[in-house]
Scaffold this motif. Structure first.
Motif, PDB file in Angstrom:
ATOM      1  N   HIS A 195      -3.382   7.596   5.943  1.00 15.07           N
ATOM      2  CA  HIS A 195      -4.171   7.141   4.797  1.00 15.07           C
ATOM      3  C   HIS A 195      -3.403   6.041   4.087  1.00 15.07           C
ATOM      4  O   HIS A 195      -2.196   6.175   3.843  1.00 15.07           O
TER       5      HIS A 195
ATOM      6  N   ASN B  60       0.827  -1.200   0.000  1.00 18.76           N
ATOM      7  CA  ASN B  60       0.000   0.000   0.000  1.00 18.76           C
ATOM      8  C   ASN B  60       0.866   1.257   0.000  1.00 18.76           C
ATOM      9  O   ASN B  60       1.897   1.313   0.671  1.00 18.76           O
TER      10      ASN B  60
ATOM     11  N   PRO C  98      -5.333   0.998  -5.213  1.00 19.85           N
ATOM     12  CA  PRO C  98      -6.597   0.995  -5.964  1.00 19.85           C
ATOM     13  C   PRO C  98      -7.192  -0.399  -6.117  1.00 19.85           C
ATOM     14  O   PRO C  98      -6.466  -1.363  -6.407  1.00 19.85           O
TER      15      PRO C  98
ATOM     16  N   TRP D 152      -3.625   3.398   0.644  1.00 19.77           N
ATOM     17  CA  TRP D 152      -4.403   3.124  -0.568  1.00 19.77           C
ATOM     18  C   TRP D 152      -3.642   2.231  -1.521  1.00 19.77           C
ATOM     19  O   TRP D 152      -2.420   2.291  -1.643  1.00 19.77           O
TER      20      TRP D 152
ATOM     21  N   ASN E 218      -8.948   0.333  -3.311  1.00 19.87           N
ATOM     22  CA  ASN E 218      -9.242   0.484  -1.888  1.00 19.87           C
ATOM     23  C   ASN E 218      -8.505   1.663  -1.292  1.00 19.87           C
ATOM     24  O   ASN E 218      -7.350   1.936  -1.632  1.00 19.87           O
ATOM     25  N   THR E 219      -9.177   2.331  -0.362  1.00 22.18           N
ATOM     26  CA  THR E 219      -8.588   3.449   0.348  1.00 22.18           C
ATOM     27  C   THR E 219      -9.110   3.436   1.783  1.00 22.18           C
ATOM     28  O   THR E 219     -10.287   3.158   2.016  1.00 22.18           O
ATOM     29  N   TYR E 220      -8.223   3.726   2.724  1.00 19.66           N
ATOM     30  CA  TYR E 220      -8.564   3.634   4.137  1.00 19.66           C
ATOM     31  C   TYR E 220      -8.001   4.839   4.880  1.00 19.66           C
ATOM     32  O   TYR E 220      -6.925   5.344   4.535  1.00 19.66           O
TER      33      TYR E 220
END
Length: 115
Positions: free
Chosen positions: A96, A32, A100, A98, A102-104
């Motif tokens: 943060h 990530n 792709p 991420w 998904n992002t959190y």
């Protein structure tokens, strides 16, 4: 369940330093991209620093030379070392993650710099 938990915020005088940490769980941390954002009262959230899965870093102009982002994939943790802090650095800082699509986001940690 994905969790990003920030820590290390607090109150510091101008010129001081803080180190923020963000511990991640529930994601394949090493692949990530990890970012730190911040949001000051009445302002939009802004990107502060980024570290890619390969370790490349990028910074907002306002923090270049003062902040350093790093990651420890063995600990699933990303750090933000903040030096020479200024009152204008006062904000809630968010972790943060991420990859792709998904992002959190983490819940944020308050940093207050007094003059």
């Amino acid at each position: 369940q994905v969790q990003l938990v920030e820590s290390g915020g607090g109150l510091v005088q101008a010129g001081g330093s803080l180190r923020l940490s963000c511990a991640a769980s529930g994601i394949s941390f090493s692949i990530n991209v990890m970012d730190w954002y911040r949001q000051a009262p009445g302002k939009q959230r802004e990107l502060v620093a980024t570290v890619t899965s390969g370790g490349s870093t990028n910074y907002a102009d306002s923090v270049k030379g003062r902040f350093a982002i790093s990651r420890d994939n063995a600990k699933n943790t990303v750090y933000l070392q903040m030096n020479s802090l200024k009152p204008e650095d006062t904000a809630v800082y968010y972790c943060h993650a991420w990859r792709p699509p998904n992002t959190y986001w983490g819940q944020g940690t308050q940093v207050t710099v007094s003059s």
